[in-house]
Design an enzyme around this catalytic site. Structure first.
Site, PDB file in Angstrom:
ATOM      1  N   PHE A   1     -47.043  32.996   9.104  1.00 38.53           N
ATOM      2  CA  PHE A   1     -46.760  32.067   8.008  1.00 38.53           C
ATOM      3  C   PHE A   1     -46.008  30.842   8.549  1.00 38.53           C
ATOM      4  O   PHE A   1     -44.944  30.473   8.026  1.00 38.53           O
ATOM      5  CB  PHE A   1     -45.964  32.734   6.894  1.00 38.53           C
ATOM      6  CG  PHE A   1     -46.757  33.663   6.012  1.00 38.53           C
ATOM      7  CD1 PHE A   1     -48.131  33.769   6.138  1.00 38.53           C
ATOM      8  CD2 PHE A   1     -46.130  34.433   5.046  1.00 38.53           C
ATOM      9  CE1 PHE A   1     -48.864  34.621   5.320  1.00 38.53           C
ATOM     10  CE2 PHE A   1     -46.849  35.289   4.227  1.00 38.53           C
ATOM     11  CZ  PHE A   1     -48.216  35.387   4.362  1.00 38.53           C
ATOM     12  N   PRO A   2     -46.524  30.191   9.595  1.00 40.00           N
ATOM     13  CA  PRO A   2     -45.807  29.044  10.166  1.00 40.00           C
ATOM     14  C   PRO A   2     -45.675  27.873   9.198  1.00 40.00           C
ATOM     15  O   PRO A   2     -44.785  27.034   9.356  1.00 40.00           O
ATOM     16  CB  PRO A   2     -46.663  28.659  11.376  1.00 40.00           C
ATOM     17  CG  PRO A   2     -48.043  29.146  11.034  1.00 40.00           C
ATOM     18  CD  PRO A   2     -47.818  30.423  10.278  1.00 40.00           C
ATOM     19  N   LEU A   3     -46.540  27.836   8.181  1.00 38.54           N
ATOM     20  CA  LEU A   3     -46.465  26.786   7.159  1.00 38.54           C
ATOM     21  C   LEU A   3     -45.852  27.316   5.864  1.00 38.54           C
ATOM     22  O   LEU A   3     -46.038  26.730   4.797  1.00 38.54           O
ATOM     23  CB  LEU A   3     -47.855  26.208   6.895  1.00 38.54           C
ATOM     24  CG  LEU A   3     -48.501  25.500   8.093  1.00 38.54           C
ATOM     25  CD1 LEU A   3     -49.917  25.073   7.766  1.00 38.54           C
ATOM     26  CD2 LEU A   3     -47.667  24.303   8.502  1.00 38.54           C
TER      27      LEU A   3
ATOM     28  N   TYR B   1     -58.207  42.510   9.564  1.00 39.18           N
ATOM     29  CA  TYR B   1     -58.606  41.309   8.840  1.00 39.18           C
ATOM     30  C   TYR B   1     -60.090  41.437   8.523  1.00 39.18           C
ATOM     31  O   TYR B   1     -60.953  41.283   9.370  1.00 39.18           O
ATOM     32  CB  TYR B   1     -58.392  40.054   9.683  1.00 39.18           C
ATOM     33  CG  TYR B   1     -56.952  39.718   9.997  1.00 39.18           C
ATOM     34  CD1 TYR B   1     -55.887  40.327   9.335  1.00 39.18           C
ATOM     35  CD2 TYR B   1     -56.648  38.776  10.973  1.00 39.18           C
ATOM     36  CE1 TYR B   1     -54.577  40.009   9.641  1.00 39.18           C
ATOM     37  CE2 TYR B   1     -55.336  38.449  11.276  1.00 39.18           C
ATOM     38  CZ  TYR B   1     -54.307  39.068  10.609  1.00 39.18           C
ATOM     39  OH  TYR B   1     -53.015  38.740  10.921  1.00 39.18           O
TER      40      TYR B   1
ATOM     41  N   GLY C   1     -47.632  27.888   2.218  1.00 36.87           N
ATOM     42  CA  GLY C   1     -47.753  26.898   1.156  1.00 36.87           C
ATOM     43  C   GLY C   1     -46.538  26.759   0.268  1.00 36.87           C
ATOM     44  O   GLY C   1     -46.588  26.066  -0.753  1.00 36.87           O
TER      45      GLY C   1
ATOM     46  N   THR D   1     -41.448  23.606  -0.842  1.00 37.28           N
ATOM     47  CA  THR D   1     -41.197  22.915  -2.100  1.00 37.28           C
ATOM     48  C   THR D   1     -39.748  22.440  -2.147  1.00 37.28           C
ATOM     49  O   THR D   1     -38.977  22.624  -1.216  1.00 37.28           O
ATOM     50  CB  THR D   1     -41.476  23.847  -3.289  1.00 37.28           C
ATOM     51  OG1 THR D   1     -40.622  25.000  -3.183  1.00 37.28           O
ATOM     52  CG2 THR D   1     -42.917  24.323  -3.306  1.00 37.28           C
TER      53      THR D   1
END
Length: 283
Positions: free
Chosen positions: A205-207, A60, A210, A213
């Site tokens: 990517f727990p959310l 990172y 983005g 939808t």
């Protein structure tokens, strides 16, 4: 009542809702994002809010996220676990090269030790299994580092249930980091194995990055309104309710968004709400 803590390696308790550092770097996890002092402030705020699990990786930045952690938090609080990863080399914002030869892993671990300013890394995760190197050789290198006192616990990133079972037959594994969220539950078999063997599962990517939808967004919005919360908070609360092994580490470069994410631990979802969320399918 859901548990707020998980015992990593059956010996190190951490708060299940942690903090990930990828968003402290630029697009593609390459280079800096904004002012360095702002990134340092977010890391310090996370610890002030009670975070005891910080997830990072040597690529990172590359290297930048580990350097920021040390700048912000060293000397580290006694209860803080810093988990990093090795086994991938970056040559641009879109180029990722798996590098799992034993000599590469040893060199990467030594470099992370220097950047984090520690003698032992609490949790060192193999970022990807190298298909060109036998698993036994990759894990053998990490085992050598553990016996030398440079690693406390070994974790894996992006593995199948069969690969995890094979790894567990070769050495002690403390954690897995696979993609898992409300709309992506493809690692259900891995999660079940983690539950059965007492391993932490750090969903990346727990959310859903983005992508919440369609019907999922509508259902989340309704439940969020009932709780006076955001859709992201409900998504994180669902993970905490879903399994006691799940330890999400959402990342952000915003202090306000950090507070919002961490406040998700206070949300209690009803059985009906959990059933409604469980029934959601990717749009």
């Amino acid at each position: 009542m859901i548990s707020q803590t998980f015992s990593l390696g059956a010996e190190r308790p951490v708060r299940r809702l942690g903090f990930g550092t990828a968003q402290l770097t630029g697009p593609g996890y390459w280079g800096p994002r904004g002012d360095r002092a702002d990134a340092v402030a977010v890391l310090r705020r996370a610890v002030e809010r009670g975070v005891t699990l910080i997830d990072t990786a040597d690529n990172y930045g590359p290297e930048l996220a580990e350097e920021l952690i040390a700048e912000a938090l060293h000397p580290y609080p006694a209860d803080l676990v810093v988990a990093t990863k090795g086994g991938v080399v970056r040559t641009s914002d879109s180029a990722w090269h798996i590098a799992g030869r034993p000599e590469q892993l040893r060199a990467m671990c030594e470099a992370s030790l220097r950047r984090l300013r520690v003698e032992t890394i609490d949790l060192y995760q193999l970022h990807r299994l190298d298909p060109e190197v036998p698993m036994a050789e990759q894990l053998g290198a990490l085992d050598e580092l553990r016996r030398a006192g440079k690693i406390r616990h070994i974790g894996l990133d992006t593995v199948s249930a069969d690969q995890l079972a094979q790894a567990l037959s070769l050495t002690c594994i403390a954690s897995v980091q696979n993609r898992f969220n409300l709309l992506d539950r493809g690692s259900e078999a891995v999660l079940k194995l983690c539950e059965g063997r007492g391993l932490a599962f750090l969903p990346w990517f727990p959310l859903a990055n983005g992508a919440l939808t369609g019907d999922a967004a509508a259902a989340l919005a309704q439940i969020a309104e009932r709780h006076g919360a955001s859709r992201g908070q409900i998504s994180l609360a669902w993970l905490l309710h879903r399994s006691p092994a799940l330890c999400p580490t959402p990342g952000t470069a915003s202090p306000a968004h950090l507070d919002e994410n961490l406040d998700a631990a206070r949300i209690r979802l009803s059985a009906g709400e959990l059933s409604e969320l469980e029934a959601l399918q990717p749009s």
